[in-house]
Design an enzyme around this catalytic site. Structure first.
Site, PDB file in Angstrom:
ATOM      1  N   TYR A 199       0.823  -1.212   0.000  1.00 20.24           N
ATOM      2  CA  TYR A 199       0.000   0.000   0.000  1.00 20.24           C
ATOM      3  C   TYR A 199       0.856   1.261   0.000  1.00 20.24           C
ATOM      4  O   TYR A 199       1.889   1.305   0.671  1.00 20.24           O
ATOM      5  CB  TYR A 199      -0.922   0.033   1.228  1.00 20.24           C
ATOM      6  CG  TYR A 199      -1.789   1.256   1.231  1.00 20.24           C
ATOM      7  CD1 TYR A 199      -2.919   1.306   0.436  1.00 20.24           C
ATOM      8  CD2 TYR A 199      -1.440   2.382   1.964  1.00 20.24           C
ATOM      9  CE1 TYR A 199      -3.693   2.451   0.374  1.00 20.24           C
ATOM     10  CE2 TYR A 199      -2.213   3.530   1.911  1.00 20.24           C
ATOM     11  CZ  TYR A 199      -3.333   3.560   1.117  1.00 20.24           C
ATOM     12  OH  TYR A 199      -4.103   4.700   1.049  1.00 20.24           O
ATOM     13  N   TRP A 232       1.411   5.640  -1.720  1.00 21.72           N
ATOM     14  CA  TRP A 232       1.176   6.655  -2.745  1.00 21.72           C
ATOM     15  C   TRP A 232       2.315   6.809  -3.740  1.00 21.72           C
ATOM     16  O   TRP A 232       2.172   7.539  -4.713  1.00 21.72           O
ATOM     17  CB  TRP A 232       0.875   8.003  -2.080  1.00 21.72           C
ATOM     18  CG  TRP A 232      -0.585   8.169  -1.780  1.00 21.72           C
ATOM     19  CD1 TRP A 232      -1.359   7.378  -0.980  1.00 21.72           C
ATOM     20  CD2 TRP A 232      -1.450   9.190  -2.297  1.00 21.72           C
ATOM     21  NE1 TRP A 232      -2.648   7.845  -0.961  1.00 21.72           N
ATOM     22  CE2 TRP A 232      -2.730   8.961  -1.746  1.00 21.72           C
ATOM     23  CE3 TRP A 232      -1.273  10.279  -3.135  1.00 21.72           C
ATOM     24  CZ2 TRP A 232      -3.830   9.787  -2.035  1.00 21.72           C
ATOM     25  CZ3 TRP A 232      -2.358  11.096  -3.413  1.00 21.72           C
ATOM     26  CH2 TRP A 232      -3.618  10.848  -2.871  1.00 21.72           C
TER      27      TRP A 232
HETATM   28  N1  LIG Z   1      -2.131   8.296  12.239  1.00 21.19           N
HETATM   29  C1  LIG Z   1      -2.447   8.432  10.960  1.00 21.19           C
HETATM   30  N2  LIG Z   1      -1.852   7.649  10.031  1.00 21.19           N
HETATM   31  C2  LIG Z   1      -2.189   7.778   8.744  1.00 21.19           C
HETATM   32  C3  LIG Z   1      -3.129   8.736   8.318  1.00 21.19           C
HETATM   33  C4  LIG Z   1      -3.754   9.552   9.313  1.00 21.19           C
HETATM   34  O1  LIG Z   1      -4.600  10.401   9.007  1.00 21.19           O
HETATM   35  N3  LIG Z   1      -3.371   9.377  10.611  1.00 21.19           N
HETATM   36  N4  LIG Z   1      -3.449   8.836   6.989  1.00 21.19           N
HETATM   37  C5  LIG Z   1      -3.343   7.608   6.216  1.00 21.19           C
HETATM   38  C6  LIG Z   1      -3.546   7.827   4.789  1.00 21.19           C
HETATM   39  S1  LIG Z   1      -5.058   8.512   4.333  1.00 21.19           S
HETATM   40  C7  LIG Z   1      -2.650   7.434   3.845  1.00 21.19           C
HETATM   41  S2  LIG Z   1      -3.093   7.526   2.178  1.00 21.19           S
HETATM   42  C8  LIG Z   1      -1.345   6.853   4.215  1.00 21.19           C
HETATM   43  C9  LIG Z   1      -0.193   7.275   3.293  1.00 21.19           C
HETATM   44  O2  LIG Z   1       0.862   6.384   3.446  1.00 21.19           O
HETATM   45  P1  LIG Z   1       1.968   6.178   2.299  1.00 21.19           P
HETATM   46  O3  LIG Z   1       1.349   6.360   0.950  1.00 21.19           O
HETATM   47  O4  LIG Z   1       2.648   4.895   2.565  1.00 21.19           O
HETATM   48  O5  LIG Z   1       2.949   7.388   2.586  1.00 21.19           O
HETATM   49  P2  LIG Z   1       4.029   8.093   1.647  1.00 21.19           P
HETATM   50  O6  LIG Z   1       4.902   8.876   2.556  1.00 21.19           O
HETATM   51  O7  LIG Z   1       3.335   8.837   0.567  1.00 21.19           O
HETATM   52  O8  LIG Z   1       4.843   6.865   1.067  1.00 21.19           O
HETATM   53  C10 LIG Z   1       5.164   6.724  -0.286  1.00 21.19           C
HETATM   54  C11 LIG Z   1       6.583   6.200  -0.389  1.00 21.19           C
HETATM   55  O9  LIG Z   1       6.874   5.909  -1.759  1.00 21.19           O
HETATM   56  C12 LIG Z   1       8.198   6.341  -2.057  1.00 21.19           C
HETATM   57  N5  LIG Z   1       8.289   6.538  -3.520  1.00 21.19           N
HETATM   58  C13 LIG Z   1       8.081   7.656  -4.255  1.00 21.19           C
HETATM   59  N6  LIG Z   1       8.196   7.373  -5.571  1.00 21.19           N
HETATM   60  C14 LIG Z   1       8.475   6.060  -5.674  1.00 21.19           C
HETATM   61  C15 LIG Z   1       8.687   5.170  -6.781  1.00 21.19           C
HETATM   62  O10 LIG Z   1       8.621   5.543  -7.940  1.00 21.19           O
HETATM   63  N7  LIG Z   1       8.955   3.873  -6.493  1.00 21.19           N
HETATM   64  C16 LIG Z   1       9.028   3.420  -5.217  1.00 21.19           C
HETATM   65  N8  LIG Z   1       9.309   2.123  -5.018  1.00 21.19           N
HETATM   66  N9  LIG Z   1       8.845   4.239  -4.153  1.00 21.19           N
HETATM   67  C17 LIG Z   1       8.545   5.527  -4.391  1.00 21.19           C
HETATM   68  C18 LIG Z   1       8.394   7.587  -1.233  1.00 21.19           C
HETATM   69  O11 LIG Z   1       9.782   7.842  -1.041  1.00 21.19           O
HETATM   70  C19 LIG Z   1       7.638   7.210   0.059  1.00 21.19           C
HETATM   71  O12 LIG Z   1       8.494   6.630   0.998  1.00 21.19           O
HETATM   72  O13 LIG Z   1      -1.031   7.200   5.567  1.00 21.19           O
HETATM   73  C20 LIG Z   1      -2.059   6.813   6.468  1.00 21.19           C
HETATM   74  N10 LIG Z   1      -1.588   6.961   7.830  1.00 21.19           N
HETATM   75  N1  LIG Z   2      -1.168  18.720   1.855  1.00 23.79           N
HETATM   76  C1  LIG Z   2      -1.595  17.444   1.885  1.00 23.79           C
HETATM   77  N2  LIG Z   2      -2.820  17.143   1.414  1.00 23.79           N
HETATM   78  C2  LIG Z   2      -3.278  15.871   1.460  1.00 23.79           C
HETATM   79  C3  LIG Z   2      -2.479  14.804   1.950  1.00 23.79           C
HETATM   80  C4  LIG Z   2      -1.193  15.153   2.472  1.00 23.79           C
HETATM   81  O1  LIG Z   2      -0.428  14.287   2.952  1.00 23.79           O
HETATM   82  N3  LIG Z   2      -0.786  16.472   2.420  1.00 23.79           N
HETATM   83  N4  LIG Z   2      -2.956  13.515   1.948  1.00 23.79           N
HETATM   84  C5  LIG Z   2      -4.084  13.210   1.053  1.00 23.79           C
HETATM   85  C6  LIG Z   2      -4.739  11.951   1.413  1.00 23.79           C
HETATM   86  S1  LIG Z   2      -3.963  10.473   1.018  1.00 23.79           S
HETATM   87  C7  LIG Z   2      -5.974  11.892   1.970  1.00 23.79           C
HETATM   88  S2  LIG Z   2      -6.729  10.376   2.266  1.00 23.79           S
HETATM   89  C8  LIG Z   2      -6.710  13.107   2.303  1.00 23.79           C
HETATM   90  C9  LIG Z   2      -7.309  12.996   3.706  1.00 23.79           C
HETATM   91  O2  LIG Z   2      -8.282  13.943   3.876  1.00 23.79           O
HETATM   92  P1  LIG Z   2      -8.943  14.119   5.331  1.00 23.79           P
HETATM   93  O3  LIG Z   2      -9.120  12.802   5.941  1.00 23.79           O
HETATM   94  O4  LIG Z   2     -10.133  14.978   5.146  1.00 23.79           O
HETATM   95  O5  LIG Z   2      -7.776  14.947   6.027  1.00 23.79           O
HETATM   96  P2  LIG Z   2      -7.225  15.095   7.520  1.00 23.79           P
HETATM   97  O6  LIG Z   2      -6.317  16.276   7.439  1.00 23.79           O
HETATM   98  O7  LIG Z   2      -6.677  13.829   8.030  1.00 23.79           O
HETATM   99  O8  LIG Z   2      -8.494  15.451   8.390  1.00 23.79           O
HETATM  100  C10 LIG Z   2      -9.254  16.607   8.116  1.00 23.79           C
HETATM  101  C11 LIG Z   2      -9.771  17.201   9.377  1.00 23.79           C
HETATM  102  O9  LIG Z   2     -10.747  16.355   9.938  1.00 23.79           O
HETATM  103  C12 LIG Z   2     -10.851  16.708  11.308  1.00 23.79           C
HETATM  104  N5  LIG Z   2     -11.198  15.524  12.057  1.00 23.79           N
HETATM  105  C13 LIG Z   2     -10.404  14.478  12.398  1.00 23.79           C
HETATM  106  N6  LIG Z   2     -11.102  13.565  13.090  1.00 23.79           N
HETATM  107  C14 LIG Z   2     -12.343  14.057  13.218  1.00 23.79           C
HETATM  108  C15 LIG Z   2     -13.548  13.600  13.832  1.00 23.79           C
HETATM  109  O10 LIG Z   2     -13.603  12.524  14.427  1.00 23.79           O
HETATM  110  N7  LIG Z   2     -14.645  14.395  13.720  1.00 23.79           N
HETATM  111  C16 LIG Z   2     -14.638  15.591  13.066  1.00 23.79           C
HETATM  112  N8  LIG Z   2     -15.767  16.297  12.978  1.00 23.79           N
HETATM  113  N9  LIG Z   2     -13.521  16.053  12.495  1.00 23.79           N
HETATM  114  C17 LIG Z   2     -12.412  15.295  12.557  1.00 23.79           C
HETATM  115  C18 LIG Z   2      -9.544  17.249  11.760  1.00 23.79           C
HETATM  116  O11 LIG Z   2      -9.741  18.506  12.409  1.00 23.79           O
HETATM  117  C19 LIG Z   2      -8.747  17.348  10.483  1.00 23.79           C
HETATM  118  O12 LIG Z   2      -8.065  18.561  10.367  1.00 23.79           O
HETATM  119  O13 LIG Z   2      -5.848  14.240   2.276  1.00 23.79           O
HETATM  120  C20 LIG Z   2      -5.119  14.316   1.052  1.00 23.79           C
HETATM  121  N10 LIG Z   2      -4.520  15.631   0.983  1.00 23.79           N
HETATM  122 MO   LIG Z   3      -5.062   8.772   1.989  1.00 21.74          MO
END
Ligand SMILES: Nc1nc2c(c(=O)[nH]1)N[C@H]1C(S)=C(S)[C@@H](COP(=O)(O)OP(=O)(O)OC[C@H]3O[C@@H](n4cnc5c(=O)[nH]c(N)nc54)[C@H](O)[C@@H]3O)O[C@H]1N2
Ligand SMILES: Nc1nc2c(c(=O)[nH]1)N[C@H]1C(S)=C(S)[C@@H](COP(=O)(O)OP(=O)(O)OC[C@H]3O[C@@H](n4cnc5c(=O)[nH]c(N)nc54)[C@H](O)[C@@H]3O)O[C@H]1N2
Ligand SMILES: [Mo]
Length: 770
Positions: free
Chosen positions: A115, A117
């Site tokens: 899993y 990005w």
């Molecule tokens: N506590 C907490 N944890 C969370 C979240 C949260 O809200 N709270 N959010 C979650 C969410 S929504 C998401 S989507 C995940 C994201 O989790 P990840 O998608 O695992 O996070 P990234 O840091 O984007 O990791 C991508 C990795 O790919 C590498 N990479 C870039 N380009 C390439 C390539 O071409 N090839 C290869 N092999 N590697 C490459 C980058 O160096 C990086 O280390 O985290 C989740 N974790």
């Molecule tokens: N700049 C930037 N943008 C991103 C990403 C990034 O790494 N960087 N990651 C991308 C990815 S993979 C994803 S999945 C999306 C995630 O998109 P979201 O899940 O919408 O993003 P978050 O920033 O985790 O949370 C948004 C807000 O939800 C509120 N929140 C958290 N828990 C609760 C709750 O239980 N109740 C309520 N009412 N509010 C709550 C918090 O105040 C938080 O600031 O963002 C994407 N956009």
């Molecule tokens: Mo995500």
């Protein structure tokens, strides 16, 4: 800097320009002049490009090289050295290990879920490449769902049907519909501008902010969140503070007002929904003796009862859209909030009306509601996986620690295979997974961990074999996000770092050793032409020139545009629920799902209901860890990517990830702005830099995800740099959805007065020659 050449490149945070220095290697990055809302993350590219944390050569962990595959507690030890080898040596070792594992334990012993990005291009999409390779060499145990909205992805098909769930993402009520038709947007979780900087695959330009500004001129926004500054300034949103994880109580209280004051749309409920009467009885307290009044909700959520009563009446008085951001379902019982909010929208009776009803993604992704997404872009064919085994992606630790065990999931039971070899490409589990102590011990138990990476991330630092990958600035690709305005050429700006290679080449050479054909004799340019021409020839593709012309032009404009309300999700269903039914058992919106009820799960019933998270109220955690920490997306980077860059560094406090505290909570603990603090939960501890802000509710703290894991001073904290996932709990949302619950965790914070250890997260491991 001598800007000899300027190259357009694409990332998930947008398309930007890279100026290459005279040395041909170092770069400077800048936004397009006509991007109305360029992402600050662009500012990380220059430092990340040739940073000492880049992986230069194939590297094998010394313990694995000397002692062979097997469980090993030296994985992830900061002092464990890596031996740099040439490509032939690395690939020969790896091919032998693949053969050993597949022949001894079977193909399900390879976990390739992988899993993450990765980077934005359509060809060098790491998971597509890895899955194609694995499918051609026997298959693999895979993962399904995501960390973003894993609970919704399982829940919503039961309530709206599979097509309805897809339509909610791909043809939602748009910003334009909101501007033209909506009186009131009520959003659970604020609408964060910073989150819209990111789109899977990136967008040519960030249009969301302009569209949102347009909507703000005609529409009133109410944000229900624990942070006042979640919703971006231009929206002028009214804020109602809600404690994290308590949204269900708020939605039920709003329903209570609609039900008891005769404000529900009985006709819509009768013709388009099933179960409204049963839900109403629950809301009135007839089924469990607890009326879900605004006063009841206030006692749990702290949202003022009078404000909720007033809000419900306003919602019923005009065209109202109920939005839920993804984070709201990323908690224990997270699917209940989505179910309750959808139920609320159904009781208002506006689902399928222009600008009304239900949305799930405004404020979460930059592509949400900006255009029509037909879902078709050039793709690499991954082939077919002969192995049936799978896990929901957030159950990785259960998979690795319970071979032969069983996992309930979506009404069925999954059997967990005995995984021996894990190959990760394009993701960082030490960024994304919860409870990193548990994750680390799970990774220590496998035979072999292989990681393809650009940088020495914490995941690479736990791997046995690390394969250096060329970054997106070092290879040619094509890029676009869903609903994009342009299919872009993303050209290599510089040569690859060290001996880094494209995954197409790496997996091609590994496949050869295993008697399989991964790249079919084509190099990257050949593959780009192939996937472009396949896309161009497919039915429904827009008029497009041949590849040579497309490549020379640097891209192709796509006919994506805002779309009319009659094309939005559920418009046809609204007009004719019998002729255009939803793909649910009843053909209607299932406020009560007999299917889910029939699963007989202990923690999920037939309709949305309030279930207090186990660790929060009344449990020991709540007394020992009184602060509620939100762990949400970082503003100045994508997840953990390029955390060493200038933009990300500019957000750090005392060199560490900041933790925001309410001034009252800080004062009670003798903490001042800029202090180094220790944040502790039942799972672990970290050091962070204190920032004070009254935009938080009292009792709520906040940190962004994505600080690189730094376990170099365990006597002080599990992570001295501020990776929130040492704190979070690795418990599923529910036995139905099995998604991550990492959005928040209970913590305590204290000033750290002892010596402050240096941050070593970005140092490469000790590298030794052979
Ligand atoms: N506590 C907490 N944890 C969370 C979240 C949260 O809200 N709270 N959010 C979650 C969410 S929504 C998401 S989507 C995940 C994201 O989790 P990840 O998608 O695992 O996070 P990234 O840091 O984007 O990791 C991508 C990795 O790919 C590498 N990479 C870039 N380009 C390439 C390539 O071409 N090839 C290869 N092999 N590697 C490459 C980058 O160096 C990086 O280390 O985290 C989740 N974790
Ligand atoms: N700049 C930037 N943008 C991103 C990403 C990034 O790494 N960087 N990651 C991308 C990815 S993979 C994803 S999945 C999306 C995630 O998109 P979201 O899940 O919408 O993003 P978050 O920033 O985790 O949370 C948004 C807000 O939800 C509120 N929140 C958290 N828990 C609760 C709750 O239980 N109740 C309520 N009412 N509010 C709550 C918090 O105040 C938080 O600031 O963002 C994407 N956009
Ligand atoms: Mo995500």
């Amino acid at each position: 800097m001598d800007t000899g050449r300027s190259v357009e490149t694409s990332a998930h945070w947008g398309t930007f320009l890279v100026d290459v220095a005279a040395d041909g290697a170092s770069v400077a990055a800048r936004p397009h002049a006509d991007d109305p809302d360029a992402a600050p993350a662009i500012g990380n590219a220059a430092a990340a490009h040739r940073h000492p944390s880049r992986v230069a050569r194939p590297s094998v962990r010394r313990g694995w090289l000397e002692d062979g595959p097997g469980a090993d507690d030296r994985r992830g030890d900061p002092d464990e050295p890596y031996v740099e080898v040439d490509w032939d040596t690395a690939l020969d070792l790896l091919a032998a290990e693949y053969r050993r594992v597949r022949s001894t334990y079977g193909d399900a012993a390879v976990f390739g879920g992988s899993y993450g990005w990765g980077s934005a291009g359509r060809l060098h999409h790491a998971q597509s490449q890895l899955h194609r390779f694995l499918n051609r060499t026997g298959g693999y145990t895979r993962s399904v769902g995501d960390y973003s909205r894993g609970a919704s992805l399982v829940l919503l098909p039961h309530l709206l049907g599979a097509d309805g769930t897809l339509a909610l993402r791909r043809r939602p009520v748009s910003w334009q519909h909101v501007a033209d038709h909506t009186d009131l947007v009520v959003t659970f979780g604020g609408l964060r501008r910073s989150n819209t900087w990111v789109v899977p695959g990136g967008h040519a330009r960030h249009r969301g902010s302009d569209l949102a500004r347009g909507a703000a001129a005609t529409t009133h926004f109410v944000a229900l969140s624990a942070q006042r500054d979640d919703a971006w300034d231009e929206l002028g949103a009214e804020w109602i503070g809600v404690m994290p994880g308590t949204d269900v109580t708020v939605a039920l209280a709003l329903l209570h007002v609609l039900v008891t004051e005769g404000l529900a749309d009985e006709e819509f409920l009768a013709t388009h929904c099933v179960g409204a009467e049963e839900v109403a009885a629950y809301v009135r307290g007839e089924s469990d003796g607890v009326p879900k009044t605004p006063e009841w909700a206030e006692a749990i959520s702290r949202a003022p009862a009078a404000a909720l009563r007033d809000l419900a009446r306003r919602m019923a008085a005009g065209r109202t859209l109920v939005n839920v951001v993804y984070a709201v379902q990323r908690g224990e019982a997270g699917e209940q909030a989505v179910w309750a909010a959808l139920t609320l929208a159904a009781f208002l009776g506006q689902v399928g009306l222009p600008g009304g009803g239900f949305a799930h993604g405004f404020g979460s992704m930059g592509d949400y509601g900006v255009g029509l997404d037909d879902g078709r872009l050039p793709v690499v064919d991954q082939g077919r996986n002969p192995v049936p085994d799978l896990i929901p992606c957030a159950r990785i630790v259960d998979l690795l620690t319970s071979p032969g065990g069983e996992l309930p999931f979506d009404g069925g039971v999954l059997r967990l295979p005995d995984v021996r070899l894990v190959h990760w490409a394009g993701g960082n589990p030490f960024h994304h997974h919860q409870d990193l102590r548990r994750l680390r011990s799970a990774f220590r138990g496998v035979d072999t961990l292989v990681v393809d990476e650009t940088h020495w991330t914490a995941t690479a630092r736990h791997a046995d074999v690390v394969l250096p990958v060329a970054s997106s600035l070092e290879r040619d690709d094509v890029a676009a996000g869903a609903g994009d305005t342009r299919l872009r050429v993303s050209r290599a700006a510089t040569a690859p770092y060290g001996e880094a290679r494209e995954e197409l080449w790496i997996l091609g050479r590994l496949a050869e050793r295993l008697g399989a054909d991964h790249d079919e004799g084509l190099d990257a340019r050949g593959w780009l032409e192939r996937i472009y021409e396949e896309w161009r020839a497919a039915p429904g593709s827009p008029p497009a020139p041949d590849f040579a012309r497309f490549w020379a032009d640097g891209g192709l404009d796509l006919p994506a545009s805002p779309y009319p309300p009659e094309d939005a999700a559920f418009a046809a269903f609204r007009a004719d629920p019998v002729g255009a039914p939803l793909g649910t058992p009843s053909g209607r919106i299932e406020l009560v799902s007999s299917t889910i009820g029939g699963f007989g799960l202990p923690d999920v019933g037939r309709h949305a209901r309030w279930r207090p998270p186990t660790a929060w109220w009344g449990a020991t955690d709540a007394a020992t860890y009184p602060l509620h920490l939100l762990c949400n997306q970082p503003t100045h980077r994508l997840h953990s990517q390029h955390d060493m860059g200038a933009a990300s560094a500019s957000t750090k406090v005392a060199g560490r990830e900041p933790v925001r505290l309410h001034p009252a909570d800080a004062a009670a603990r003798g903490i001042a702005a800029g202090d180094v603090v220790r944040v502790r939960s039942a799972q672990g501890s970290l050091l962070a830099g204190a920032v004070l802000s009254d935009a938080l509710m009292v009792g709520v703290a906040q940190m962004h995800t994505g600080a690189w894991f730094d376990p170099s001073a365990p006597e002080v904290a599990d992570c001295v740099h501020g990776n929130v996932n040492v704190l979070t709990r690795d418990v599923p949302t529910s036995t139905l959805t099995q998604a991550t619950s990492g959005a928040h965790v209970l913590v305590e914070v204290e000033r750290h007065d002892g010596p402050v250890p240096p941050v070593r997260a970005f140092e490469p491991p000790v590298l030794v020659g052979r």
